[in-house]
Structure formats: structure tokens, C-alpha cells
Write an enzyme that holds these catalytic residues in place. Structure first.
Site, PDB file in Angstrom:
ATOM      1  N   GLY A 197       0.831  -1.204   0.000  1.00  0.00           N
ATOM      2  CA  GLY A 197       0.000   0.000   0.000  1.00  0.00           C
ATOM      3  C   GLY A 197       0.859   1.245   0.000  1.00  0.00           C
ATOM      4  O   GLY A 197       2.079   1.178   0.051  1.00  0.00           O
ATOM      5  N   LYS A 198       0.159   2.361  -0.069  1.00  0.00           N
ATOM      6  CA  LYS A 198       0.862   3.638  -0.102  1.00  0.00           C
ATOM      7  C   LYS A 198       0.492   4.395   1.162  1.00  0.00           C
ATOM      8  O   LYS A 198      -0.686   4.596   1.440  1.00  0.00           O
ATOM      9  CB  LYS A 198       0.396   4.419  -1.358  1.00  0.00           C
ATOM     10  N   GLY A 199       1.474   4.745   1.973  1.00  0.00           N
ATOM     11  CA  GLY A 199       1.172   5.465   3.215  1.00  0.00           C
ATOM     12  C   GLY A 199       1.200   6.962   2.954  1.00  0.00           C
ATOM     13  O   GLY A 199       1.251   7.395   1.805  1.00  0.00           O
ATOM     14  N   LYS A 200       1.219   7.744   4.041  1.00  0.00           N
ATOM     15  CA  LYS A 200       1.263   9.208   3.923  1.00  0.00           C
ATOM     16  C   LYS A 200       2.498   9.632   3.155  1.00  0.00           C
ATOM     17  O   LYS A 200       2.455  10.412   2.234  1.00  0.00           O
ATOM     18  CB  LYS A 200       1.358   9.802   5.344  1.00  0.00           C
ATOM     19  N   PHE A 201       3.651   9.069   3.552  1.00  0.00           N
ATOM     20  CA  PHE A 201       4.908   9.561   2.978  1.00  0.00           C
ATOM     21  C   PHE A 201       5.674   8.507   2.223  1.00  0.00           C
ATOM     22  O   PHE A 201       6.831   8.696   1.950  1.00  0.00           O
ATOM     23  CB  PHE A 201       5.809  10.110   4.099  1.00  0.00           C
ATOM     24  N   GLY A 202       5.076   7.365   1.940  1.00  0.00           N
ATOM     25  CA  GLY A 202       5.939   6.391   1.272  1.00  0.00           C
ATOM     26  C   GLY A 202       5.171   5.154   0.876  1.00  0.00           C
ATOM     27  O   GLY A 202       3.978   5.035   1.138  1.00  0.00           O
ATOM     28  N   VAL A 255       4.751   0.974   1.005  1.00  0.00           N
ATOM     29  CA  VAL A 255       5.019  -0.114   1.942  1.00  0.00           C
ATOM     30  C   VAL A 255       5.065  -1.427   1.163  1.00  0.00           C
ATOM     31  O   VAL A 255       4.198  -1.667   0.313  1.00  0.00           O
ATOM     32  CB  VAL A 255       3.894  -0.197   3.008  1.00  0.00           C
ATOM     33  N   ASP A 275      -5.583   9.933  16.270  1.00  0.00           N
ATOM     34  CA  ASP A 275      -6.017   9.648  14.903  1.00  0.00           C
ATOM     35  C   ASP A 275      -6.564   8.232  14.802  1.00  0.00           C
ATOM     36  O   ASP A 275      -6.227   7.493  13.886  1.00  0.00           O
ATOM     37  CB  ASP A 275      -4.822   9.823  13.952  1.00  0.00           C
ATOM     38  N   LYS A 288      -8.904   5.860  13.694  1.00  0.00           N
ATOM     39  CA  LYS A 288     -10.018   5.671  12.772  1.00  0.00           C
ATOM     40  C   LYS A 288      -9.801   4.350  12.020  1.00  0.00           C
ATOM     41  O   LYS A 288      -8.688   3.816  12.033  1.00  0.00           O
ATOM     42  CB  LYS A 288     -10.140   6.846  11.812  1.00  0.00           C
ATOM     43  N   ASN A 294      -6.698   3.459  10.159  1.00  0.00           N
ATOM     44  CA  ASN A 294      -5.415   3.306  10.857  1.00  0.00           C
ATOM     45  C   ASN A 294      -5.358   2.032  11.686  1.00  0.00           C
ATOM     46  O   ASN A 294      -4.543   1.935  12.608  1.00  0.00           O
ATOM     47  CB  ASN A 294      -5.184   4.515  11.774  1.00  0.00           C
ATOM     48  N   ASP A 313      -1.145   3.335  12.578  1.00  0.00           N
ATOM     49  CA  ASP A 313      -0.562   4.505  11.934  1.00  0.00           C
ATOM     50  C   ASP A 313      -0.303   5.582  12.959  1.00  0.00           C
ATOM     51  O   ASP A 313      -1.184   5.952  13.701  1.00  0.00           O
ATOM     52  CB  ASP A 313      -1.517   5.044  10.865  1.00  0.00           C
ATOM     53  N   THR A 323     -10.167  13.068   6.786  1.00  0.00           N
ATOM     54  CA  THR A 323     -11.503  13.197   7.342  1.00  0.00           C
ATOM     55  C   THR A 323     -11.521  14.012   8.634  1.00  0.00           C
ATOM     56  O   THR A 323     -10.599  13.968   9.434  1.00  0.00           O
ATOM     57  CB  THR A 323     -12.103  11.809   7.668  1.00  0.00           C
TER      58      THR A 323
HETATM   59  C1  LIG Z   1       3.794   1.661  13.414  1.00  0.00           C
HETATM   60  O1  LIG Z   1       3.354   2.006  12.123  1.00  0.00           O
HETATM   61  C2  LIG Z   1       3.838   3.178  11.577  1.00  0.00           C
HETATM   62  C3  LIG Z   1       4.852   3.973  12.162  1.00  0.00           C
HETATM   63  C4  LIG Z   1       5.288   5.121  11.509  1.00  0.00           C
HETATM   64  C5  LIG Z   1       4.722   5.463  10.295  1.00  0.00           C
HETATM   65  C6  LIG Z   1       5.158   6.657   9.529  1.00  0.00           C
HETATM   66  O2  LIG Z   1       5.097   6.653   8.320  1.00  0.00           O
HETATM   67  N1  LIG Z   1       5.547   7.729  10.265  1.00  0.00           N
HETATM   68  C7  LIG Z   1       5.986   8.932   9.712  1.00  0.00           C
HETATM   69  C8  LIG Z   1       6.446   9.033   8.384  1.00  0.00           C
HETATM   70  C9  LIG Z   1       6.875  10.257   7.914  1.00  0.00           C
HETATM   71  C10 LIG Z   1       6.836  11.392   8.725  1.00  0.00           C
HETATM   72  C11 LIG Z   1       6.364  11.279  10.031  1.00  0.00           C
HETATM   73  C12 LIG Z   1       5.948  10.054  10.516  1.00  0.00           C
HETATM   74  C13 LIG Z   1       3.710   4.702   9.714  1.00  0.00           C
HETATM   75  C14 LIG Z   1       3.271   3.547  10.357  1.00  0.00           C
HETATM   76  N2  LIG Z   1       2.240   2.745   9.842  1.00  0.00           N
HETATM   77  C15 LIG Z   1       1.863   2.714   8.528  1.00  0.00           C
HETATM   78  O3  LIG Z   1       2.430   3.254   7.616  1.00  0.00           O
HETATM   79  C16 LIG Z   1       0.622   1.913   8.211  1.00  0.00           C
HETATM   80  C17 LIG Z   1       0.979   0.696   7.389  1.00  0.00           C
HETATM   81  S1  LIG Z   1       1.949  -0.331   8.399  1.00  0.00           S
HETATM   82  C18 LIG Z   1       2.575  -1.498   7.256  1.00  0.00           C
HETATM   83  C19 LIG Z   1       1.607  -2.608   6.962  1.00  0.00           C
HETATM   84  C20 LIG Z   1       1.616  -3.769   7.743  1.00  0.00           C
HETATM   85  N3  LIG Z   1       0.783  -4.794   7.522  1.00  0.00           N
HETATM   86  C21 LIG Z   1      -0.102  -4.707   6.490  1.00  0.00           C
HETATM   87  N4  LIG Z   1      -1.046  -5.601   6.069  1.00  0.00           N
HETATM   88  C22 LIG Z   1      -1.698  -5.055   4.993  1.00  0.00           C
HETATM   89  C23 LIG Z   1      -1.193  -3.803   4.725  1.00  0.00           C
HETATM   90  C24 LIG Z   1      -0.162  -3.554   5.688  1.00  0.00           C
HETATM   91  C25 LIG Z   1       0.696  -2.480   5.920  1.00  0.00           C
END
Ligand SMILES: COc1ccc(C(=O)Nc2ccccc2)cc1NC(=O)CCSCc1cnc2[nH]ccc2c1
Length: 273
Positions: free
Chosen positions: A21-26, A28, A137, A139, A142, A155, A173
Site C-alpha cells: 500500500g501507499k502510506g502518507k509519505f511512502g 510499503v 487519529d 479511525k 489506521n 498509523d 476526514t
Molecule cells: C507503526 O506504524 C507506523 C509507524 C510510523 C509510520 C510513519 O510513516 N511515520 C511517519 C512518516 C513520515 C513522517 C512522520 C511520521 C507509519 C506507520 N504505519 C503505517 O504506515 C501503516 C501501514 S503499516 C505497514 C503494513 C503492515 N501490515 C499490512 N497488512 C496489509 C497492509 C499492511 C501495511
């Protein structure tokens, strides 16, 4: 183990699999650590994007906070590494995927399922609050589902150490915002109590309580007035808990300890994990 914990990771340690998937900044990806065969989710973030959004410090702070968090209903951040262009977050992989996809597919959850998820999120929030972390956050988007379908807060793009007063440029949202944030007031851990109420409502009804097709100003008004209508398809126990969390006055919101003892939640304990 400690040897694994402190070692310096690099991209060569991982075999990259399918995109998750695609997160806020990258982006995965599913990934496997070569030596152990351990499956993780690898989040790849471009430094240029972090700099452009001025969130490098926020990410550093998050990594600091999260590398110490250990809870069955909070997605693990195992570690991180970087090269000259990217930062890589080594995250726990949740095999049963995104809860909101299940919610959208089924429309709404059975009340026993909803109550189980709310209990799991309450336990996660209790743990975060005990560490003086506000999530802010909570929801469906997340929340991910683990191997046995257990809910995990996944998230942390906006978590802060309490009390938070920084106004976030809120994208996405507004449905989950409590009155004090809509009114730009000082907020603290009780923000998460409000969000838990919105989450419970959305799980049993299938849509958030203050959603307004008319646009965000109308949503703001409904939140500020706590203009709450609970359909009579919702059980009295569920409605009671939702009303006790969606209180305008933060001090009136049911504390997490009392949520766990609420009849609607206690009933959910004896049904599957
Ligand atoms: C603890 O988690 C996180 C911690 C930090 C950050 C983050 O990006 N921080 C940030 C970035 C830039 C600036 C400031 C802060 C994101 C997450 N979490 C996710 O990105 C959600 C998908 S977690 C992956 C994952 C696992 N298992 C799955 N199964 C299906 C899809 C999937 C997707």
C-alpha cells in the site's frame, strides 16, 4: 533478540515482496529478512519528501517513541535504517490486512465483533496513555488486523506526547475530530476517548456519526453541537457506551478503565480472541 535489535540493517538484508500500500509519505512492501526468514512490512520514505513537508523531526520523534512501544494491539516498529535518498521503517506485517476494507465490504460489523475491536483499541489506548502518548487519529483506516484477526493501531503519523496543543494541518476526514480540536482548543488524552466513541458508532452503524454530505462546515457544526442520532438498530448497550464517550465536555467522557467494564464490552470477552 538483542543482537538482532542493535544490528545495523540495510536494504541488502531484505528480499522485497509485493506492495502492501501507499502510506502518507511512502510506499510499503512485504519483505523477508534474509537470514531469519522473518516477514516484515518495509516502509520506504524519500528524504526529499520529508524535507519538503518539514516532518523529519516528527519522524525522528515518532521512531524514538515507537521503538519502545510493545503491545499486542499496537503495530510494532522494529527498527529503521537509511541510505542517501530514503529512510526505511521496518514495521510489523499484519496478515489479515486493513480493517476499513473489511468494514466497507460488510457495511458494518456484528456487535460482538465491534465490541471486541473496541475492547482491543481501549487496551491499546490505555497502554499509550500510560506512556503519555496521545494517538489522536484513531479511525478504521489506521487499524490493521493481525494473524488471528486481532485489531492493531497501525498509523502513528500524528501521535504526540501529551498534552498536545500544536495545531496539525489536518488533512483527510474531520469526522473523527472532537469538539475541542474543531474549536482549536488545548487537547489531551481525552481526545482519544472521543475518537473511540466515533469508532464504536462507525463499527455498529457503518458510517461516522457526524458525517455531512453538505461538506465540512456542516460536519463541524454537528460535531460542535454533538448532534448525535443513534439508529434504533443499535443495541441499548452499544448506544449507551457511544453516548458516554461522545460527550462535548471532555471530563464527562467515560474513562478507559470504565469502558473495559461497560456491559457492551464485557459481553464481548467470551466470544473468540
Ligand atoms: C507503526 O506504524 C507506523 C509507524 C510510523 C509510520 C510513519 O510513516 N511515520 C511517519 C512518516 C513520515 C513522517 C512522520 C511520521 C507509519 C506507520 N504505519 C503505517 O504506515 C501503516 C501501514 S503499516 C505497514 C503494513 C503492515 N501490515 C499490512 N497488512 C496489509 C497492509 C499492511 C501495511
Amino acid at each position: 533478540d538483542t543482537e538482532q535489535k542493535n544490528r545495523k540493517w540495510s536494504l541488502a538484508d531484505f528480499e522485497i515482496g509485493k506492495p502492501l500500500g501507499k502510506g502518507k509519505f511512502g510506499h510499503v512492501y512485504l519483505a523477508r529478512e534474509r537470514r531469519s526468514g522473518f516477514i516484515v512490512a518495509l516502509k520506504i520514505i524519500y528524504k526529499a519528501e520529508l524535507e519538503a513537508a518539514k516532518v523529519e523531526k516528527q519522524l525522528r520523534r515518532e521512531i524514538e517513541i515507537q521503538s519502545h512501544l510493545r503491545h499486542p494491539h499496537i503495530l510494532r516498529l522494529y527498527g529503521y535504517f537509511y541510505d542517501e535518498k530514503r529512510v526505511y521503517l521496518i514495521l510489523e506485517y499484519a496478515p489479515q490486512g486493513e480493517l476499513y476494507k473489511t468494514l466497507r465490504r460488510t457495511g458494518k460489523f456484528e456487535e460482538a465483533t465491534a465490541a471486541r475491536y473496541i475492547r482491543q483499541m481501549t487496551l491499546a489506548l490505555q497502554y499509550l496513555h500510560s506512556r503519555h502518548v496521545i494517538h489522536r487519529d484513531i479511525k478504521p483506516e489506521n487499524i490493521l488486523l493481525g494473524l488471528n484477526g486481532e485489531a492493531k493501531i497501525a498509523d502513528f503519523g500524528w501521535s504526540v506526547h501529551a498534552p498536545g496543543t500544536r495545531r496539525q494541518t489536518l488533512c483527510g476526514t474531520l469526522d473523527y475530530l472532537p469538539p475541542e480540536m474543531v474549536e482549536g482548543k488545548e487537547h489531551a488524552w481525552w481526545v482519544d476517548l472521543w475518537s473511540l466513541g466515533v469508532l464504536a458508532y462507525e463499527f455498529v452503524v457503518g458510517a461516522p456519526p457526524f458525517e455531512e454530505a453538505a461538506g465540512y462546515r456542516a460536519t463541524y457544526r454537528r460535531i460542535a453541537k454533538v448532534d448525535l442520532k443513534i439508529p434504533d438498530t443499535v443495541s441499548p448497550d452499544a448506544a449507551d457506551l457511544i453516548r458516554k464517550l461522545l460527550q462535548h465536555d471532555p471530563e464527562k467522557r467515560l474513562p478507559l478503565e470504565k469502558v473495559l467494564r461497560h456491559p457492551w464490552i464485557r459481553l464481548s470477552i467470551n466470544i473468540s480472541p
